[in-house]
Scaffold this active site. Structure first.
Site, PDB file in Angstrom:
ATOM      1  N   ALA A 110       0.811  -1.213   0.000  1.00  0.00           N
ATOM      2  CA  ALA A 110       0.000   0.000   0.000  1.00  0.00           C
ATOM      3  C   ALA A 110       0.844   1.262   0.000  1.00  0.00           C
ATOM      4  CB  ALA A 110      -0.905   0.016   1.231  1.00  0.00           C
TER       5      ALA A 110
ATOM      6  N   GLY B  32       2.653   4.416  -0.803  1.00  0.00           N
ATOM      7  CA  GLY B  32       2.727   5.309  -1.954  1.00  0.00           C
ATOM      8  C   GLY B  32       1.514   5.245  -2.857  1.00  0.00           C
ATOM      9  N   CYS B  33       0.533   4.385  -2.554  1.00  0.00           N
ATOM     10  CA  CYS B  33      -0.616   4.267  -3.449  1.00  0.00           C
ATOM     11  C   CYS B  33      -1.786   5.104  -2.975  1.00  0.00           C
ATOM     12  CB  CYS B  33      -1.030   2.806  -3.595  1.00  0.00           C
ATOM     13  SG  CYS B  33      -1.781   2.134  -2.114  1.00  0.00           S
ATOM     14  N   GLY B  34      -1.630   5.760  -1.812  1.00  0.00           N
ATOM     15  CA  GLY B  34      -2.679   6.640  -1.337  1.00  0.00           C
ATOM     16  C   GLY B  34      -3.634   6.001  -0.356  1.00  0.00           C
TER      17      GLY B  34
END
Length: 262
Positions: A95, A97-99
């Site tokens: 997860a 860096g994917c927001g």
């Protein structure tokens, strides 16, 4: 003024506190500050509360060793538990860096637990003089005056066990771990400290019917207790007990309410 003559508390009367590192199958998992007593109980209770193990037999070995600045607890888990832990860590890493890493972190802090069956409150007589009955069990706390306690009470209203720690979460983990190691499931847990949401999660995961707190719960803690059918009882020092419960309610199941013993 001679300060040495005014104060009689010696260093050896103060509560112990040390850093404890927990390694799972040789892999670093967590470091926390803890009172270094009943650490086998703590390890089982902590791992159970984290959802890493489901029972005492999921831990194959516990070894405690000294470290330069504290203690290290080497835990050998069953492979199935290590696989679950690895999967959870992969989800967190994926997860990044994917927001949605914040969502994953919140889910870890607010686990989704199944509601407990609705069970009756303890008899009112079991709460009579409970504060006074707790006091003799807090042996280390009486010496240092700086320890939280978690206690178990059986269906007859008898206190059966106590665990103490400088950390309130640690104290409850120790108590739950002790119960699991002994194959016990007393239906009422008691805490002497502030009742926050994380203590509700621990009690629900353990399957307790009742959680009694000597301090007032937070609003979130009371909401979660009602949501999970855990009878939460605040036992003030003077006023009557206040119960956050669905037990004995004639209201619809989905409606939260508070009952107070007067």
């Amino acid at each position: 003024m001679d300060l040495h003559s005014q104060w009689s508390l010696r260093l050896d009367e103060l509560v112990e506190e040390t850093a404890l590192a927990i390694n799972l199958n040789g892999i670093s998992h967590a470091v926390m500050m803890i009172t270094p007593h009943d650490l086998d109980d703590f390890a089982i209770g902590f791992l159970f509360a984290e959802g890493i193990i489901h029972a005492n037999h999921d831990v194959h070995d516990l070894q405690l060793r000294d470290a330069p600045q504290g203690l290290v607890l080497e835990v050998t888990l069953a492979n199935r538990c290590l696989a679950r832990l690895g999967e959870r860590k992969r989800r967190l890493a994926g997860a990044t860096g994917c927001g949605i890493c914040g969502v994953e972190a919140i889910e870890q802090a607010m686990p989704c637990l199944a509601p407990l069956p609705v069970r009756p409150l303890p008899e009112a007589v079991h709460l009579t003089d409970l504060r006074a009955r707790i006091s003799p069990w807090q042996q280390r706390g009486q010496q240092s005056g700086a320890l939280h306690a978690a206690l178990a009470m059986n269906a007859r209203g008898e206190i059966t066990a106590c665990r103490e720690d400088i950390g309130r979460h640690n104290a409850l983990d120790k108590l739950i771990g002790m119960q699991l190691r002994q194959g016990r499931r007393d239906d009422t847990l008691i805490i002497t400290s502030r009742c926050g949401s994380e203590l509700i999660h621990k009690a629900v995961r353990f399957g307790a019917a009742n959680l009694i707190s000597l301090a007032s719960p937070s609003r979130l803690a009371a909401h979660l207790a009602l949501e999970h059918n855990l009878n939460l009882i605040h036992l003030p020092r003077i006023d009557p007990p206040v119960c956050y419960t669905r037990a004995g309610s004639s209201r619809p199941t989905g409606e939260h309410h508070v009952q107070s013993h007067r």
